[in-house]
Scaffold this motif. Structure first.
Motif, PDB file in Angstrom:
ATOM      1  N   ASP A  19       0.854  -1.189   0.000  1.00  0.00           N
ATOM      2  CA  ASP A  19       0.000   0.000   0.000  1.00  0.00           C
ATOM      3  C   ASP A  19       0.894   1.244   0.000  1.00  0.00           C
ATOM      4  O   ASP A  19       1.273   1.743   1.058  1.00  0.00           O
ATOM      5  CB  ASP A  19      -0.891  -0.012   1.245  1.00  0.00           C
ATOM      6  CG  ASP A  19      -1.910   1.113   1.250  1.00  0.00           C
ATOM      7  OD1 ASP A  19      -2.058   1.796   0.211  1.00  0.00           O
ATOM      8  OD2 ASP A  19      -2.563   1.320   2.292  1.00  0.00           O
ATOM      9  N   PRO A  20       1.281   1.734  -1.199  1.00  0.00           N
ATOM     10  CA  PRO A  20       2.207   2.871  -1.268  1.00  0.00           C
ATOM     11  C   PRO A  20       1.768   4.108  -0.480  1.00  0.00           C
ATOM     12  O   PRO A  20       2.611   4.743   0.164  1.00  0.00           O
ATOM     13  CB  PRO A  20       2.301   3.156  -2.769  1.00  0.00           C
ATOM     14  CG  PRO A  20       2.027   1.834  -3.409  1.00  0.00           C
ATOM     15  CD  PRO A  20       0.976   1.202  -2.539  1.00  0.00           C
ATOM     16  N   PRO A  21       0.479   4.498  -0.492  1.00  0.00           N
ATOM     17  CA  PRO A  21       0.117   5.702   0.262  1.00  0.00           C
ATOM     18  C   PRO A  21       0.435   5.608   1.751  1.00  0.00           C
ATOM     19  O   PRO A  21       0.801   6.603   2.372  1.00  0.00           O
ATOM     20  CB  PRO A  21      -1.390   5.813   0.020  1.00  0.00           C
ATOM     21  CG  PRO A  21      -1.607   5.151  -1.294  1.00  0.00           C
ATOM     22  CD  PRO A  21      -0.656   3.995  -1.299  1.00  0.00           C
ATOM     23  N   SER A  22       0.304   4.405   2.330  1.00  0.00           N
ATOM     24  CA  SER A  22       0.613   4.243   3.751  1.00  0.00           C
ATOM     25  C   SER A  22       2.080   3.912   3.987  1.00  0.00           C
ATOM     26  O   SER A  22       2.533   3.842   5.133  1.00  0.00           O
ATOM     27  CB  SER A  22      -0.248   3.136   4.364  1.00  0.00           C
ATOM     28  OG  SER A  22       0.152   1.861   3.889  1.00  0.00           O
ATOM     29  N   GLU A  23       2.833   3.686   2.887  1.00  0.00           N
ATOM     30  CA  GLU A  23       4.246   3.331   2.941  1.00  0.00           C
ATOM     31  C   GLU A  23       4.469   2.042   3.730  1.00  0.00           C
ATOM     32  O   GLU A  23       5.470   1.884   4.432  1.00  0.00           O
ATOM     33  CB  GLU A  23       5.069   4.482   3.533  1.00  0.00           C
ATOM     34  CG  GLU A  23       4.939   5.773   2.740  1.00  0.00           C
ATOM     35  CD  GLU A  23       5.777   6.914   3.280  1.00  0.00           C
ATOM     36  OE1 GLU A  23       6.449   6.725   4.320  1.00  0.00           O
ATOM     37  OE2 GLU A  23       5.765   7.999   2.672  1.00  0.00           O
ATOM     38  N   ARG A  24       3.557   1.093   3.582  1.00  0.00           N
ATOM     39  CA  ARG A  24       3.632  -0.157   4.319  1.00  0.00           C
ATOM     40  C   ARG A  24       3.278  -1.331   3.408  1.00  0.00           C
ATOM     41  O   ARG A  24       2.569  -1.182   2.415  1.00  0.00           O
ATOM     42  CB  ARG A  24       2.660  -0.152   5.511  1.00  0.00           C
ATOM     43  CG  ARG A  24       3.015   0.819   6.621  1.00  0.00           C
ATOM     44  CD  ARG A  24       4.265   0.375   7.365  1.00  0.00           C
ATOM     45  NE  ARG A  24       4.610   1.268   8.454  1.00  0.00           N
ATOM     46  CZ  ARG A  24       5.404   2.321   8.336  1.00  0.00           C
ATOM     47  NH1 ARG A  24       5.908   2.630   7.152  1.00  0.00           N
ATOM     48  NH2 ARG A  24       5.705   3.068   9.381  1.00  0.00           N
ATOM     49  N   ASP A  25       3.791  -2.511   3.783  1.00  0.00           N
ATOM     50  CA  ASP A  25       3.329  -3.747   3.180  1.00  0.00           C
ATOM     51  C   ASP A  25       3.006  -4.721   4.304  1.00  0.00           C
ATOM     52  O   ASP A  25       3.441  -4.541   5.442  1.00  0.00           O
ATOM     53  CB  ASP A  25       4.352  -4.332   2.192  1.00  0.00           C
ATOM     54  CG  ASP A  25       5.719  -4.581   2.814  1.00  0.00           C
ATOM     55  OD1 ASP A  25       5.917  -4.270   4.020  1.00  0.00           O
ATOM     56  OD2 ASP A  25       6.616  -5.080   2.111  1.00  0.00           O
ATOM     57  N   ARG A  26       2.204  -5.750   4.010  1.00  0.00           N
ATOM     58  CA  ARG A  26       1.820  -6.677   5.066  1.00  0.00           C
ATOM     59  C   ARG A  26       1.554  -8.054   4.489  1.00  0.00           C
ATOM     60  O   ARG A  26       1.174  -8.205   3.318  1.00  0.00           O
ATOM     61  CB  ARG A  26       0.569  -6.181   5.803  1.00  0.00           C
ATOM     62  CG  ARG A  26      -0.707  -6.274   5.015  1.00  0.00           C
ATOM     63  CD  ARG A  26      -1.907  -5.813   5.839  1.00  0.00           C
ATOM     64  NE  ARG A  26      -3.165  -6.077   5.134  1.00  0.00           N
ATOM     65  CZ  ARG A  26      -3.854  -7.204   5.225  1.00  0.00           C
ATOM     66  NH1 ARG A  26      -3.404  -8.190   5.993  1.00  0.00           N
ATOM     67  NH2 ARG A  26      -4.978  -7.373   4.570  1.00  0.00           N
ATOM     68  N   LEU A  27       1.752  -9.079   5.319  1.00  0.00           N
ATOM     69  CA  LEU A  27       1.481 -10.451   4.927  1.00  0.00           C
ATOM     70  C   LEU A  27      -0.013 -10.685   4.851  1.00  0.00           C
ATOM     71  O   LEU A  27      -0.793 -10.116   5.623  1.00  0.00           O
ATOM     72  CB  LEU A  27       2.104 -11.419   5.932  1.00  0.00           C
ATOM     73  CG  LEU A  27       3.633 -11.418   6.006  1.00  0.00           C
ATOM     74  CD1 LEU A  27       4.104 -12.179   7.230  1.00  0.00           C
ATOM     75  CD2 LEU A  27       4.223 -12.030   4.740  1.00  0.00           C
ATOM     76  N   VAL A  28      -0.422 -11.554   3.920  1.00  0.00           N
ATOM     77  CA  VAL A  28      -1.828 -11.892   3.742  1.00  0.00           C
ATOM     78  C   VAL A  28      -2.016 -13.373   4.059  1.00  0.00           C
ATOM     79  O   VAL A  28      -1.277 -14.221   3.547  1.00  0.00           O
ATOM     80  CB  VAL A  28      -2.288 -11.619   2.293  1.00  0.00           C
ATOM     81  CG1 VAL A  28      -3.744 -12.017   2.107  1.00  0.00           C
ATOM     82  CG2 VAL A  28      -2.087 -10.147   1.938  1.00  0.00           C
ATOM     83  N   GLY A  29      -3.009 -13.686   4.887  1.00  0.00           N
ATOM     84  CA  GLY A  29      -3.338 -15.085   5.158  1.00  0.00           C
ATOM     85  C   GLY A  29      -3.009 -15.508   6.575  1.00  0.00           C
ATOM     86  O   GLY A  29      -2.045 -15.029   7.184  1.00  0.00           O
ATOM     87  N   LEU A  30      -3.819 -16.425   7.096  1.00  0.00           N
ATOM     88  CA  LEU A  30      -3.621 -16.947   8.436  1.00  0.00           C
ATOM     89  C   LEU A  30      -2.406 -17.876   8.473  1.00  0.00           C
ATOM     90  O   LEU A  30      -2.215 -18.699   7.592  1.00  0.00           O
ATOM     91  CB  LEU A  30      -4.866 -17.713   8.900  1.00  0.00           C
ATOM     92  CG  LEU A  30      -6.147 -16.885   9.039  1.00  0.00           C
ATOM     93  CD1 LEU A  30      -7.325 -17.796   9.372  1.00  0.00           C
ATOM     94  CD2 LEU A  30      -5.983 -15.813  10.115  1.00  0.00           C
TER      95      LEU A  30
END
Length: 224
Positions: A187-198
């Motif tokens: 998510d470039p606007p938030s300057e963050r990335d995150r893992l997806v999935g349990l």
């Protein structure tokens, strides 16, 4: 050519200063941040458990000096610095250096791999497949392959992008015994990335520990 000791020490300082805080009592800001530097990523679980007990900068300096010596010293420092620089070059999101992102940590510990799929998600749930998605080439680790995972200035704030990475068994620490597929939302606007999935974070942490242990074992002298 082997880098000079002064140059390698400068790389250590640069890697420390570029990271953000994990706090241990009694330490100055520089050392408080050390476990979340690219070098600190290679701490084993046992070493990570020892860190909060450190009470002074001198304690931290001794800990890190021993940590680096067990992993090959200057050569290890220089290798991690090179990988961190590549992560910063290709995976940086705004003011968030690539080496501090989820993708950057994964690349530094497990090696680079090309995305096997790229999906654009419209906020609110609508999904669009990105055109021209290509399968990854596992013939060798190439940071160039991860260029497509860097911040795209053309991205609209309406969308987030999900990257799928698949590591073959041969690219993972010995003993893991199966391929790994990881999805990461960027998510470039938030300057963050995150893992997806349990369960993905738990599985990656398991692999990170294996990678840290493997690095430590590789630097041990062979038995006579």
């Amino acid at each position: 050519m082997r880098p000079s000791r002064s140059k390698c020490l400068a790389l250590v300082v640069a890697l420390v200063v570029s990271a953000t805080g994990l706090f241990a009592a009694g330490l100055s800001q520089t050392w408080k941040e050390w476990p979340r530097t690219p070098l600190g990523y290679f701490m084993t679980d046992a070493e990570r458990a020892q860190w909060p007990a450190l009470q002074s900068d001198a304690d931290a300096e001794r800990f890190v000096a021993e940590f680096l010596a067990r992993r090959g010293g200057d050569a290890f420092i220089a290798e991690v610095a090179r990988n961190a620089a590549q992560a910063d070059k290709y995976l940086t999101l705004g003011k968030n250096p690539g080496s501090k992102t989820v993708r950057g940590k994964m690349m530094i510990l497990l090696g680079p791999v090309a995305p096997t799929a790229v999906t654009k998600k419209k906020r609110g749930g609508e999904v669009h497949l990105a055109p021209g998605t290509a399968m990854g080439d596992f013939s060798g680790p190439s940071v160039e392959d991860m260029r497509s995972a860097s911040n795209d200035p053309g991205n609209s704030t309406t969308f987030i992008t999900e990257y799928t990475y698949t590591y073959p068994v041969s690219a993972l620490p010995a003993g893991y015994g199966k391929p790994l597929t990881v999805k990461i939302e960027v998510d470039p606007p938030s300057e963050r990335d995150r893992l997806v999935g349990l369960g993905v974070e738990r599985e990656l942490n398991k692999l990170y520990e294996m990678a840290a242990q493997a690095r430590l074992a590789a630097a041990r002298p062979a038995n006579p």
